[in-house]
Write an enzyme that holds these catalytic residues in place. Structure first.
Site, mmCIF file in Angstrom:
data_model
loop_
_atom_site.group_PDB
_atom_site.id
_atom_site.type_symbol
_atom_site.label_atom_id
_atom_site.label_comp_id
_atom_site.label_asym_id
_atom_site.label_seq_id
_atom_site.Cartn_x
_atom_site.Cartn_y
_atom_site.Cartn_z
ATOM 1 N N GLU A 126 -40.990 -44.131 -132.475
ATOM 2 C CA GLU A 126 -42.320 -44.710 -131.923
ATOM 3 C C GLU A 126 -43.852 -45.797 -132.224
ATOM 4 O OE1 GLU A 126 -40.859 -41.954 -132.086
ATOM 5 O OE2 GLU A 126 -41.248 -41.582 -130.245
ATOM 6 N N ALA A 150 -39.504 -42.350 -123.632
ATOM 7 C CA ALA A 150 -40.235 -41.571 -122.977
ATOM 8 C C ALA A 150 -39.788 -43.500 -122.537
ATOM 9 C CB ALA A 150 -42.021 -41.158 -123.891
ATOM 10 N N GLY A 192 -38.801 -39.613 -127.463
ATOM 11 C CA GLY A 192 -38.778 -38.257 -126.271
ATOM 12 C C GLY A 192 -37.296 -37.912 -126.072
ATOM 13 N N GLU A 197 -36.648 -35.948 -129.415
ATOM 14 C CA GLU A 197 -37.731 -34.940 -128.777
ATOM 15 C C GLU A 197 -37.211 -33.749 -128.043
ATOM 16 O OE1 GLU A 197 -40.712 -37.507 -128.399
ATOM 17 O OE2 GLU A 197 -42.081 -36.061 -129.372
HETATM 18 N N1 COA Z 1 -38.387 -47.219 -122.053
HETATM 19 C C1 COA Z 1 -38.740 -48.177 -121.086
HETATM 20 N N2 COA Z 1 -37.381 -48.657 -121.088
HETATM 21 C C2 COA Z 1 -36.441 -48.879 -121.398
HETATM 22 C C3 COA Z 1 -36.311 -47.941 -122.596
HETATM 23 C C4 COA Z 1 -37.376 -47.011 -122.774
HETATM 24 N N3 COA Z 1 -37.948 -46.724 -124.041
HETATM 25 N N4 COA Z 1 -35.372 -47.625 -123.760
HETATM 26 C C5 COA Z 1 -34.236 -48.779 -122.525
HETATM 27 N N5 COA Z 1 -34.787 -49.155 -121.900
HETATM 28 C C6 COA Z 1 -34.840 -50.351 -120.411
HETATM 29 C C7 COA Z 1 -34.575 -51.657 -121.194
HETATM 30 O O1 COA Z 1 -35.922 -52.060 -120.812
HETATM 31 C C8 COA Z 1 -34.112 -52.671 -120.265
HETATM 32 O O2 COA Z 1 -34.508 -52.429 -119.008
HETATM 33 P P1 COA Z 1 -33.905 -53.702 -118.027
HETATM 34 O O3 COA Z 1 -32.470 -54.069 -117.947
HETATM 35 O O4 COA Z 1 -34.690 -53.471 -117.106
HETATM 36 O O5 COA Z 1 -34.343 -55.418 -119.214
HETATM 37 C C9 COA Z 1 -32.591 -51.180 -120.109
HETATM 38 O O6 COA Z 1 -33.095 -49.638 -120.162
HETATM 39 C C10 COA Z 1 -31.426 -50.922 -121.533
HETATM 40 O O7 COA Z 1 -31.823 -51.101 -122.559
HETATM 41 P P2 COA Z 1 -31.622 -52.590 -123.723
HETATM 42 O O8 COA Z 1 -32.349 -52.592 -124.602
HETATM 43 O O9 COA Z 1 -31.235 -54.325 -122.987
HETATM 44 O O10 COA Z 1 -30.462 -51.942 -123.875
HETATM 45 P P3 COA Z 1 -29.694 -52.330 -125.437
HETATM 46 O O11 COA Z 1 -28.653 -51.769 -125.625
HETATM 47 O O12 COA Z 1 -30.108 -53.914 -125.901
HETATM 48 O O13 COA Z 1 -31.005 -51.735 -126.662
HETATM 49 C C11 COA Z 1 -32.196 -49.966 -127.437
HETATM 50 C C12 COA Z 1 -31.176 -49.844 -126.922
HETATM 51 C C13 COA Z 1 -31.581 -47.988 -126.781
HETATM 52 C C14 COA Z 1 -32.153 -49.865 -128.774
HETATM 53 C C15 COA Z 1 -33.326 -50.815 -126.535
HETATM 54 O O14 COA Z 1 -33.133 -50.367 -125.323
HETATM 55 C C16 COA Z 1 -34.489 -49.615 -126.928
HETATM 56 O O15 COA Z 1 -35.119 -50.196 -128.532
HETATM 57 N N6 COA Z 1 -35.099 -48.842 -126.649
HETATM 58 C C17 COA Z 1 -36.609 -48.456 -126.635
HETATM 59 C C18 COA Z 1 -36.171 -47.254 -127.450
HETATM 60 C C19 COA Z 1 -37.789 -46.469 -128.490
HETATM 61 O O16 COA Z 1 -38.112 -47.678 -128.567
HETATM 62 N N7 COA Z 1 -38.203 -44.933 -127.707
HETATM 63 C C20 COA Z 1 -39.101 -45.050 -128.787
HETATM 64 C C21 COA Z 1 -40.001 -44.846 -126.882
HETATM 65 S S1 COA Z 1 -41.415 -43.547 -127.393
#
Ligand code: COA
Length: 258
Positions: free
Chosen positions: A132, A64, A109, A112
């Protein structure tokens, strides 16, 4: 460009979540667009199978949208969670099977949404988790419930409490995904299975889906009664007559969904 792409090939519809610069994170626009697409597909009896995947190389859905959720009040969070639940329920209760083609991160999400699909194929690059707790919250689109039902309570507890991310091999081992494929072969494999499902009796496939879903949460005797009723219902269809006649005539059945 829409945040949900729709590509139709005969009875198969491929839905692609399309916000790759944010790893397809689910914001309100994306959930609403996906919900609308699913309402349209629900009203189309010619759809026999849906494949759900994510755009780009890296993610199915990375969760999400954290930026969207950051400043939510409790009431706004409830309505966001309700929206996610509605979309997952639509996938789960659709009259056609939904195959999730998990091409990368399926976190929060995203995991999910994947769990609301009937079954999953994953690319070797796929990663799954419910992280989360790292954000001070819990899964809000059904993860605490569907993950237990798919992989068992103990594994679900561990994943939800630690926020650990597992790779495709581990997801296969615990029964979260049915197949792991090289990234370049994932979508073709999902489409091939979808095409195979299209050749079967669609009312039968729909009843099998419903019966497995509804039977999972009731005692076995009631579940078996649901099955007997669904089995009987199919004997009121032209598809049953066609299917059995075709077998006896030694030809392929031509199911009309009637
Ligand atoms: N919500 C909002 N934005 C998200 C996102 C999320 N769940 N997951 C990734 N993004 C965005 C990042 O903020 C980034 O945006 P930006 O380029 O404007 O800064 C872009 O997507 C690329 O993500 P980035 O983190 O730079 O890629 P990465 O390869 O370094 O890492 C992940 C990948 C998946 C490990 C990392 O993005 C992450 O941990 N995301 C969140 C996962 C999470 O907690 N999900 C549960 C949410 S309830």
């Amino acid at each position: 460009m829409s945040v949900v792409l729709k590509e139709r090939d005969g009875g198969v519809c491929v839905l692609t979540l399309n916000r790759p610069d944010k790893l397809n994170a689910l914001n309100v626009e994306m959930l609403a667009t996906l919900e609308l697409a699913l309402v349209e597909l629900d009203n189309d009896s010619t759809v026999r199978c849906v494949v759900l995947t994510g755009a780009g190389e890296k993610a199915f859905v990375a969760g999400a949208d954290i930026a969207t959720m950051q400043d939510m009040t409790s009431m706004q969070a409830k309505s966001f969670s309700d929206m996610g639940h509605r979309v997952c329920a639509r996938l789960e209760r659709a009259h056609y099977p939904v195959i999730g083609a998990v091409n990368g991160f399926a976190l929060g999400g995203g995991c999910e949404l994947a769990l609301a699909c009937d079954f999953l194929y994953a690319s070797e690059k796929a990663k799954f988790g419910q992280p989360e707790v790292n954000l001070g919250v819990i899964p809000g689109f059904g993860g605490t419930q569907r993950l237990s039902r798919r992989v068992g309570e103990a594994r679900a507890r561990e994943l939800c409490f630690t926020g650990d991310v597992i790779d495709a091999g581990e997801a296969l081992r615990v029964g979260l995904v049915n197949r792991v494929l090289p990234a370049g072969e994932l979508l073709a494999a999902a489409k091939a299975t979808a095409a195979k499902i299209c050749t079967k009796g669609p009312l039968a496939v729909g009843q099998a889906k419903r019966t497995i879903l509804r039977g999972a949460d009731v005692p076995l005797d009631i579940a078996n009664e649901l099955e007997a009723q669904a089995f009987a219902t199919l004997f009121d269809t032209e598809d049953q007559r066609e299917g059995m006649r075709a077998f006896l005539d030694k030809r392929s059945a031509d199911f009309k969904g009637t």
